[in-house]
Write a protein that holds these residues in place. Structure first.
Motif, PDB file in Angstrom:
ATOM      1  N   ALA A 118       0.981  -1.019   0.068  1.00  0.00           N
ATOM      2  CA  ALA A 118       0.028   0.016   0.108  1.00  0.00           C
ATOM      3  C   ALA A 118       0.907   1.055   0.147  1.00  0.00           C
ATOM      4  CB  ALA A 118      -1.007  -0.275   1.264  1.00  0.00           C
ATOM      5  N   THR A 119       1.972   1.451   0.718  1.00  0.00           N
ATOM      6  CA  THR A 119       2.960   2.378   0.635  1.00  0.00           C
ATOM      7  C   THR A 119       3.494   2.533  -0.767  1.00  0.00           C
ATOM      8  OG1 THR A 119       4.537   1.173   1.482  1.00  0.00           O
ATOM      9  CG2 THR A 119       3.476   2.138   3.314  1.00  0.00           C
ATOM     10  N   GLU A 120       3.908   1.469  -1.345  1.00  0.00           N
ATOM     11  CA  GLU A 120       4.093   1.722  -2.797  1.00  0.00           C
ATOM     12  C   GLU A 120       3.245   2.330  -3.673  1.00  0.00           C
ATOM     13  OE1 GLU A 120       5.720  -1.859  -4.070  1.00  0.00           O
ATOM     14  OE2 GLU A 120       7.680  -1.652  -3.490  1.00  0.00           O
ATOM     15  N   GLU A 121       1.753   1.817  -3.566  1.00  0.00           N
ATOM     16  CA  GLU A 121       0.845   2.493  -4.204  1.00  0.00           C
ATOM     17  C   GLU A 121       0.702   3.909  -3.780  1.00  0.00           C
ATOM     18  OE1 GLU A 121      -0.304   1.150  -6.807  1.00  0.00           O
ATOM     19  OE2 GLU A 121       0.220  -1.116  -6.417  1.00  0.00           O
ATOM     20  N   ALA A 122       0.986   4.268  -2.620  1.00  0.00           N
ATOM     21  CA  ALA A 122       0.832   5.825  -2.193  1.00  0.00           C
ATOM     22  C   ALA A 122       1.936   6.542  -2.623  1.00  0.00           C
ATOM     23  CB  ALA A 122       0.983   5.735  -0.794  1.00  0.00           C
ATOM     24  N   ARG A 123       2.933   5.973  -2.996  1.00  0.00           N
ATOM     25  CA  ARG A 123       4.222   6.617  -3.407  1.00  0.00           C
ATOM     26  C   ARG A 123       3.768   6.951  -4.961  1.00  0.00           C
ATOM     27  NH1 ARG A 123       8.467   6.732  -6.705  1.00  0.00           N
ATOM     28  NH2 ARG A 123      10.326   7.960  -6.023  1.00  0.00           N
ATOM     29  N   ARG A 124       3.341   5.957  -5.700  1.00  0.00           N
ATOM     30  CA  ARG A 124       2.910   6.286  -7.087  1.00  0.00           C
ATOM     31  C   ARG A 124       1.948   7.252  -7.423  1.00  0.00           C
ATOM     32  NH1 ARG A 124       0.399   0.824  -9.484  1.00  0.00           N
ATOM     33  NH2 ARG A 124       0.450   2.341 -11.173  1.00  0.00           N
ATOM     34  N   ALA A 125       0.930   7.243  -6.421  1.00  0.00           N
ATOM     35  CA  ALA A 125      -0.091   8.259  -6.442  1.00  0.00           C
ATOM     36  C   ALA A 125       0.626   9.644  -6.159  1.00  0.00           C
ATOM     37  CB  ALA A 125      -1.213   7.815  -5.517  1.00  0.00           C
ATOM     38  N   GLN A 126       1.314   9.617  -5.042  1.00  0.00           N
ATOM     39  CA  GLN A 126       2.186  10.983  -5.002  1.00  0.00           C
ATOM     40  C   GLN A 126       3.018  11.290  -6.144  1.00  0.00           C
ATOM     41  OE1 GLN A 126       2.163  12.492  -1.957  1.00  0.00           O
ATOM     42  NE2 GLN A 126       3.478  14.149  -2.502  1.00  0.00           N
ATOM     43  N   GLN A 127       3.543  10.428  -6.705  1.00  0.00           N
ATOM     44  CA  GLN A 127       4.207  10.922  -7.852  1.00  0.00           C
ATOM     45  C   GLN A 127       3.344  11.496  -9.010  1.00  0.00           C
ATOM     46  OE1 GLN A 127       7.800   8.827  -9.109  1.00  0.00           O
ATOM     47  NE2 GLN A 127       7.241   9.194 -11.341  1.00  0.00           N
ATOM     48  N   ILE A 128       2.306  10.715  -9.210  1.00  0.00           N
ATOM     49  CA  ILE A 128       1.439  11.282 -10.459  1.00  0.00           C
ATOM     50  C   ILE A 128       0.676  12.558 -10.063  1.00  0.00           C
ATOM     51  CG2 ILE A 128      -0.770  10.624 -11.515  1.00  0.00           C
ATOM     52  CD1 ILE A 128      -0.229   7.936 -11.318  1.00  0.00           C
TER      53      ILE A 128
END
Length: 478
Positions: free
Chosen positions: A163-173
């Motif tokens: 989930a933290t990896e997905e959060a980072r992806r969302a943060q980058q987008i």
């Protein structure tokens, strides 16, 4: 000792069944088709083999080279994105801790125990010092995972990590979109500032002409004061947009996390060339679930579901094993010699009988957390659909808005030129020319705003469709 370790390994491999429930099916209420209506009529439909937005990398999506450089700087230096990356490292370490409980922990030790018996208590009447040396391997309280408690804990840690990896992806987008919007806004405000300066120069020229005409008795004082009011209004707009451009640069600098080279700043409003020109193919549910924030919510749901298995296992017996093996001797040189071997094996069964309702309360909490995560997952899908629908509704009408605003500017410019020529010929008052010029100025400002909204909408649509992300390759710059 060897047989004991083999038996423990066999028990660990054969242990357990998971008590986690089946993951509940989300009911998000997402429509089976993309929204329809007047606002969406102008939207082109994508081909069935069109590349989805989630696979279009931002370097391919943004055509402006300077904007791509600024985005790369932000990805290398933005502090919020750096915190997201560190959160991934922390979650990964926590997952390693949770997974380690599945394996026995072995430790090696060598020690000495010494005791002194005083002469008054010694059988020989002399003080004695007794020493005992020991060394070997020990396994401390290894719990056999018969009911999946440890595996569910590990699963929950894994899902939290993902989930933290997905959060980072969302943060980058999100960061890419914010930088692009800040860049576009800066360009638009620079164009507004240029328009205000051009209008001020035109108003000053008219004001000076009226001054000369009044000195010759041709124009009245009313014309002079009206012209002066237009000059001061234009001067005020110049000051306003000068400050706004500075604020835009500061906002862009904060997002980038470093100084933005002047050569990379936009000189005028940027017209974004979007590679995403059609409604994405596929059903909304298929497209929206690829968004990283939706996947993050799904990971949180899976972690909460695994925690129910942990809470259920607390009602059942737990078996833990403690064992040690090695050598013991009264002298150091006798350690590990033949006949000095020693071992101990301590199995322990713990059966909960009465805990005052703590286990039941923990299970209820775990179920409530799972239901909360399910509702949040469904809400994430619904919010994603709303964001995409909003962006598509704007996209379907912005082309007409820009076309209409362009035609309005053209008509207002012709009207102003006619009224200005009539005033110079003396066939009408300066008021008509002044009103026409103000209408032209407002129309030009409106065109800049419409063009900015069109470009920002392309950025927003890329973001809400889960635009493709890629790791930053630039090194941090100070």
């Amino acid at each position: 000792m060897q047989k004991t370790l083999i038996s423990l390994a066999a028990l660990a491999l054969l242990a357990g069944c998971s008590l986690a429930p089946v993951l509940p099916q989300a009911s998000s209420g997402v429509h089976a088709a993309w929204p329809q209506g007047e606002a969406y009529k102008a939207l082109p439909q994508a081909a069935s083999d069109a590349q989805p937005a989630s696979e279009i990398l931002w370097r391919d999506y943004f055509a402006d080279a300077s904007l791509r450089e600024v985005i790369a700087l932000a990805l290398a230096n933005n502090r919020d994105l750096r915190v997201s990356a560190l959160n991934i490292d922390k979650a990964k370490a926590q997952y390693s801790i949770d997974s380690a409980a599945l394996l026995p922990k072995l430790s090696a030790s060598v020690g000495q125990t010494a005791s002194r018996t005083p002469a008054t208590m010694s059988a020989t009447g002399a003080a004695q010092v007794n020493r005992q040396y020991s060394g070997g391997l020990s396994m401390a309280a290894y719990e056999l995972d018969f009911f999946g408690k440890l595996r569910n804990l590990s699963e929950a840690g894994l899902q939290s990590y993902l989930a933290t990896e997905e959060a980072r992806r969302a943060q980058q987008i999100t960061l890419v979109a914010e930088v692009a919007n800040a860049y576009l806004t800066l360009g638009a405000d620079q164009q507004r500032l240029k328009l205000a300066n051009d209008t001020l120069q035109s108003q000053l020229a008219s004001y000076q002409l009226i001054q000369k005409r009044q000195a010759g008795g041709i124009s009245s004082g009313v014309d002079l004061y009206e012209a002066q009011s237009s000059v001061e209004a234009a001067r005020s707009d110049v000051a306003l947009y000068t400050a706004q451009v500075a604020l835009d640069v500061n906002a862009l600098r904060l997002l980038v996390g470093a100084e933005v080279p002047a050569a990379l700043l936009p000189a005028a409003a940027l017209q974004l060339n979007s590679t995403l020109a059609a409604i994405p193919a596929g059903l909304p549910s298929d497209v929206l679930t690829s968004r990283p924030d939706v996947q993050e919510a799904e990971r949180a749901l899976r972690a909460a579901n695994a925690n129910i298995g942990v809470a259920r296992a607390a009602f059942l017996p737990s078996i833990s094993l403690t064992a040690s093996g090695g050598s013991a001797s009264s002298s150091l040189n006798g350690l590990f010699k033949a006949g000095s071997s020693t071992w101990s094996f301590i199995p322990q069964i713990n059966l909960p009988i009465f805990d005052g309702g703590v286990n039941r309360a923990n299970l209820n909490i775990a179920k409530a957390n799972r239901d909360i995560s399910l509702a949040q997952y469904e809400k994430a899908i619904q919010s994603a659909l709303r964001e995409v629908s909003d962006a598509l509704a704007q996209r379907g009408t912005l082309v007409q808005r820009v076309d209409a605003q362009t035609a309005l500017v053209s008509a207002a410019d012709k009207s102003y030129r006619i009224h200005d020529a009539r005033y110079r010929q003396g066939s009408e008052s300066h008021l008509a020319a002044l009103v026409a010029q103000r209408a032209l100025y407002v129309a030009q400002q409106g065109l800049i705003s419409a063009q900015l909204e069109q470009s920002s909408n392309a950025v927003a649509l890329y973001k809400v469709l889960g635009g493709g992300w890629q790791p930053e390759s630039a090194s941090p710059r100070s």
